[in-house]
Write a protein that holds these residues in place. Structure first.
Motif, PDB file in Angstrom:
ATOM      1  N   ASP A 404       0.807  -1.221   0.000  1.00  0.00           N
ATOM      2  CA  ASP A 404       0.000   0.000   0.000  1.00  0.00           C
ATOM      3  C   ASP A 404       0.839   1.270   0.000  1.00  0.00           C
ATOM      4  OD1 ASP A 404      -2.377  -1.481   0.100  1.00  0.00           O
ATOM      5  OD2 ASP A 404      -2.266  -1.631   2.291  1.00  0.00           O
ATOM      6  N   LYS A 405       2.162   1.149   0.004  1.00  0.00           N
ATOM      7  CA  LYS A 405       3.026   2.308   0.139  1.00  0.00           C
ATOM      8  C   LYS A 405       3.394   2.974  -1.184  1.00  0.00           C
ATOM      9  CE  LYS A 405       5.259   0.833   4.471  1.00  0.00           C
ATOM     10  NZ  LYS A 405       5.036   2.004   5.316  1.00  0.00           N
ATOM     11  N   ALA A 406       3.044   2.360  -2.291  1.00  0.00           N
ATOM     12  CA  ALA A 406       3.398   2.952  -3.589  1.00  0.00           C
ATOM     13  C   ALA A 406       2.585   4.216  -3.819  1.00  0.00           C
ATOM     14  CB  ALA A 406       3.156   1.959  -4.714  1.00  0.00           C
ATOM     15  N   GLY A 407       3.261   5.329  -4.032  1.00  0.00           N
ATOM     16  CA  GLY A 407       2.567   6.567  -4.335  1.00  0.00           C
ATOM     17  C   GLY A 407       2.143   6.615  -5.790  1.00  0.00           C
ATOM     18  N   CYS A 408       1.153   7.437  -6.073  1.00  0.00           N
ATOM     19  CA  CYS A 408       0.667   7.611  -7.441  1.00  0.00           C
ATOM     20  C   CYS A 408       1.705   8.354  -8.276  1.00  0.00           C
ATOM     21  CB  CYS A 408      -0.643   8.394  -7.414  1.00  0.00           C
ATOM     22  SG  CYS A 408      -1.231   8.929  -9.035  1.00  0.00           S
ATOM     23  N   VAL A 409       2.041   7.813  -9.429  1.00  0.00           N
ATOM     24  CA  VAL A 409       2.929   8.495 -10.373  1.00  0.00           C
ATOM     25  C   VAL A 409       2.102   9.547 -11.100  1.00  0.00           C
ATOM     26  CG1 VAL A 409       4.390   8.257 -12.415  1.00  0.00           C
ATOM     27  CG2 VAL A 409       4.407   6.469 -10.653  1.00  0.00           C
ATOM     28  N   ILE A 410       2.364  10.828 -10.803  1.00  0.00           N
ATOM     29  CA  ILE A 410       1.580  11.896 -11.430  1.00  0.00           C
ATOM     30  C   ILE A 410       2.344  12.589 -12.554  1.00  0.00           C
ATOM     31  CG2 ILE A 410       0.205  12.302  -9.367  1.00  0.00           C
ATOM     32  CD1 ILE A 410       1.917  14.783  -8.839  1.00  0.00           C
ATOM     33  N   SER A 411       3.630  12.289 -12.716  1.00  0.00           N
ATOM     34  CA  SER A 411       4.424  12.889 -13.784  1.00  0.00           C
ATOM     35  C   SER A 411       4.308  12.057 -15.060  1.00  0.00           C
ATOM     36  CB  SER A 411       5.887  12.987 -13.356  1.00  0.00           C
ATOM     37  OG  SER A 411       6.386  11.707 -12.997  1.00  0.00           O
ATOM     38  N   HIS A 412       4.886  12.578 -16.138  1.00  0.00           N
ATOM     39  CA  HIS A 412       4.948  11.812 -17.382  1.00  0.00           C
ATOM     40  C   HIS A 412       5.915  10.656 -17.151  1.00  0.00           C
ATOM     41  CE1 HIS A 412       5.495  10.656 -21.511  1.00  0.00           C
ATOM     42  NE2 HIS A 412       4.751  11.656 -21.969  1.00  0.00           N
ATOM     43  N   PRO A 413       5.474   9.410 -17.282  1.00  0.00           N
ATOM     44  CA  PRO A 413       6.337   8.283 -16.893  1.00  0.00           C
ATOM     45  C   PRO A 413       7.589   8.123 -17.741  1.00  0.00           C
ATOM     46  CG  PRO A 413       4.318   7.504 -17.943  1.00  0.00           C
ATOM     47  CD  PRO A 413       4.135   8.971 -17.708  1.00  0.00           C
ATOM     48  N   LEU A 414       7.605   8.697 -18.931  1.00  0.00           N
ATOM     49  CA  LEU A 414       8.765   8.534 -19.810  1.00  0.00           C
ATOM     50  C   LEU A 414       9.734   9.707 -19.734  1.00  0.00           C
ATOM     51  CD1 LEU A 414       7.037   7.024 -22.979  1.00  0.00           C
ATOM     52  CD2 LEU A 414       8.101   5.828 -21.055  1.00  0.00           C
ATOM     53  N   LYS A 415       9.430  10.691 -18.867  1.00  0.00           N
ATOM     54  CA  LYS A 415      10.293  11.868 -18.772  1.00  0.00           C
ATOM     55  C   LYS A 415      10.906  11.958 -17.378  1.00  0.00           C
ATOM     56  CE  LYS A 415       7.860  14.280 -22.454  1.00  0.00           C
ATOM     57  NZ  LYS A 415       7.156  15.511 -22.890  1.00  0.00           N
ATOM     58  N   ASN A 416      11.829  12.877 -17.247  1.00  0.00           N
ATOM     59  CA  ASN A 416      12.535  13.070 -15.983  1.00  0.00           C
ATOM     60  C   ASN A 416      11.866  14.193 -15.210  1.00  0.00           C
ATOM     61  OD1 ASN A 416      14.471  12.913 -13.965  1.00  0.00           O
ATOM     62  ND2 ASN A 416      15.898  14.257 -15.034  1.00  0.00           N
TER      63      ASN A 416
END
Length: 727
Positions: A404-416
């Motif tokens: 349950d500790k994984a945070g939501c990825v809100i950035s573009h997953p293919l960019k830095n």
């Protein structure tokens, strides 16, 4: 209605008397200029409407560092800063690469009082309290290491030096956190002080010096900074802590509230970084695998004065993220981890992992905690770079299991993506379906130090990932990296791309971050007030031209307005307009007015008969911008660009126009033949916006407190905005 400076007019010169000579500090025209068809008629020029006091030095010794200022709800000014009382107690500064005096954290307070005789303005040093030492650690030691390197062999006690303080105010409650090299308690779960377990790291790049890990600490005040708790150790130094921050909320009616705090811990010690970005390195941005974000919270109950045990009830710290999952090992054998006896720690006893999290930011809205941070994507290769991850959860209930500790990825997953920040407000302030949170960060296709843009998502009507606009994928909270890389997040809005060239027909919000791969934006700041959101950033049109002084950094602002169920972005506008390419904006500050007083201004209007103090009425149209200036030089030229001076300006029409800026600091820097320089301001304002109060660092190149270490002080200055309109 006051006049404003013409953004298309001539430069605004400020004449400063520096070391007996007059120099023209040519800071460019006041803000208002922006995209091609900003559509604003140029207003008539007028004299400056901002006045400032003569600055005074608040710190008592010669190592004043990283001052912070808060204005409590009762008007008390609270300044917190680092300083060193004894120049003979030296430590090694990994960032500055020099031995300097060990610091403690101090606090001073002052409450302006117009009814006092004489009037207490806080512009005189006698108005301020004596300093209180909050950390009390620089004269203590919890570990001995070979910190002066093999050239000075033998274990030597390492003083309990502190890093910069951070502070958050919630009603009468103030929380100060920091990290320190003093980590005496090795088991926080057992009563009493247990044997230290603090470790250290040998740095071959720093002459083989062995530098102790740091641990996190906290103190709190429940009475507007009038008195303070004893310092509480939050971590043990088994891992290297840095990047601490806190937040909180407080209900003035029930006298109850909650606070939270976060920091990162690297099990293999603070990495120096590659020196590719604009910072000084060794800041915690470059991390080892297994670096996690840690979290704690406290409930506050001041409703019954006779029950002090309930006043501030702090929970045990926990890992918020899942990057350590039982693995052990040492990624870099050339940087051995050392124990308190000076022996290398067996790699089988050192935590590790595939990825690491860093630079967390924390917030609180009612009972909901918000944490956002950057996290590496995996081993170097096709997945190089970072995600921005986001958590929103009940403040006293952080995730308990790794799943349950994984945070939501809100950035573009293919960019830095990196350097995430956010602004929040209550549902009542946001209004139905309005902006409860704005999350923004740097994003681009390049690795660290490369060109990037500032991108934004807004939480509309809520704080959960599903409330984000533009939207993120429903399954965004995943630690499976193949899944994360394939997330179908809608691109965040790009607010900095092509800033000078935009038009209303071509607003750039949909630009990819690679649309213009030469420009760069950084130092993003913001203000959120009701339906209005302002985000500012430092911008240059061509990163490669900076060291040639063919480009420089200026601070731009862009406004979003939500109305009638939808929102629109204005064109960006250049506020600082420094046209002298020898000078960059550095460490800008963008801030609005705080909440008003329900007791002194119950209706919110200064002209209401029920208002007893018009200055306690919030004017949300007042927006301030302060900024430091720096020589525009490459890092390898004369040690890089030196700090210069600090400037400030303000708007009373919601950042549509700004008054001509004034020089806030007296110090101007070596470019103007001044041995003193000012940098890293922190400024707060009164609810009506008519008075502001700020602190900054000031360095004197002619005085040294240790070999190669210039004297620094925490400087204070106030000011007034002379024309204020009703909210």
């Amino acid at each position: 209605m006051p006049h404003f400076h013409d953004p298309k007019g001539p430069w605004w010169p400020r004449l400063s008397i520096i070391a007996g000579s007059i120099v023209a500090s040519l800071i460019g025209a006041c803000g208002g200029g922006g995209g091609v068809d900003a559509g604003l008629p140029p207003p008539a020029p007028a004299p400056a409407m901002i006045t400032t006091s003569t600055p005074l030095t608040l710190s008592d010794f010669g190592s004043g560092d990283k001052p912070k200022i808060q204005r409590a709800g009762d008007g008390t000014l609270v300044v917190i800063y680092g300083d060193a009382a004894d120049n003979s107690r030296l430590v090694y500064d990994v960032q500055a690469q020099v031995e300097r005096p060990a610091r403690d954290i101090y606090v001073k307070t002052c409450k302006p009082d117009a009814s006092a005789v004489p009037v207490k303005t806080c512009d005189d040093l006698v108005d301020w309290s004596a300093a209180t030492n909050l950390s009390q650690s620089s004269d203590k030691s919890s570990i001995a290491t070979e910190w002066q390197g093999p050239s000075s062999p033998g274990l030597k006690a390492y003083p309990g030096d502190i890093d910069k303080p951070t502070v958050k105010t919630s009603g009468p409650v103030m929380v100060v956190t920091w990290v320190s090299k003093y980590c005496p308690d090795g088991d926080l779960g057992t009563a009493g002080i247990q044997a230290p377990v603090q470790r250290a790291l040998r740095y071959p790049e720093r002459d083989g010096r062995v530098i102790p890990f740091a641990c996190a600490w906290m103190v709190h005040s429940l009475n507007n900074g009038g008195s303070w708790s004893a310092a509480v150790q939050l971590s043990t130094g088994l891992r290297d802590a840095i990047q601490d921050s806190s937040s909180g909320t407080f209900n003035t009616d029930t006298r109850r509230g909650q606070v939270n705090a976060s920091w990162q811990e690297d099990p293999q010690g603070l990495r120096l970084g590659g020196g590719d970005g604009p910072g000084d390195g060794a800041s915690g941005a470059d991390v080892n695998g297994g670096t996690d974000i840690w979290y704690t919270s406290a409930t506050i109950d001041l409703s019954v004065p006779s029950t002090p045990a309930d006043d501030f009830d702090l929970a045990a710290p926990v890992r918020l993220t899942d990057n350590w999952q039982g693995q052990y090992g040492l990624a870099d054998q050339s940087h051995p981890v050392v124990d308190g006896m000076g022996a290398s720690v067996d790699p089988a006893q050192i935590e590790t992992g595939v990825v690491g999290a860093s630079r967390p930011n924390i917030g609180m809205v009612s009972n909901t905690a918000i944490v956002a941070y950057e996290e590496t994507k995996g081993p170097e290769g096709p997945n190089a770079g970072k995600f921005v991850r986001y958590h929103a959860f009940p403040f006293a209930e952080p995730a308990a299991t790794a799943a349950d500790k994984a945070g939501c990825v809100i950035s573009h997953p293919l960019k830095n993506a990196r350097r995430v920040r956010f602004l929040t407000q209550s549902p009542a302030d946001a209004g139905t379906g309005g902006i409860q949170i704005a999350v923004f960060w740097k994003e681009g296709i390049f690795d660290k130090g490369g060109p990037s843009d500032i991108v934004v998502r807004r939480g509309m009507g809520g704080l959960q990932p599903g409330d984000m606009a533009p939207a993120v994928a429903p399954a965004c909270a995943t630690s499976d990296y193949a899944t994360a890389m394939g997330l179908n997040n809608a691109p965040a809005e790009n607010i900095s791309s092509r800033s000078p060239q935009l038009t209303m027909a071509d607003n750039g919000l949909g630009d990819g971050t690679e649309t213009n791969a030469s420009e760069n934006a950084l130092a993003h700041r913001g203000v959120l007030r009701g339906s209005d959101l302002w985000i500012g950033y430092s911008y240059t049109g061509d990163l490669a031209k900076l060291p040639l002084q063919l480009e420089n950094y200026n601070f731009w602002i862009r406004k979003y307005t939500f109305a009638g169920g939808s929102g629109t972005w204005d064109l960006p506008r250049n506020v600082t307009n420094i046209t002298d390419r020898r000078i960059n904006v550095r460490e800008p500050r963008l801030f609005g007015t705080p909440k008003g007083s329900a007791a002194s201004c119950p209706s919110g209007r200064p002209d209401d008969p029920t208002t007893t103090d018009p200055t306690a009425c919030q004017n949300t149209n007042v927006i301030y911008v302060a900024w430091g200036t720096q020589e525009n030089l490459a890092p390898d030229v004369s040690g890089g660009g030196a700090n210069l001076g600090i400037f400030i300006t303000a708007s009373i029409d919601a950042a549509r126009n700004f008054y001509p800026p004034v020089q806030y600091s007296v110090a101007a820097g070596r470019l103007f033949d001044d041995d003193e320089s000012a940098y890293e301001s922190q400024v707060v304002t009164r609810p009506d916006g008519g008075r502001f109060y700020g602190v900054w660092n000031q360095a004197d190149a002619t005085v040294q407190v240790a070999p190669g270490v210039a004297k620094t002080v925490a400087e204070y200055g106030s000011g007034s905005l002379t024309a204020i309109v009703s909210p």
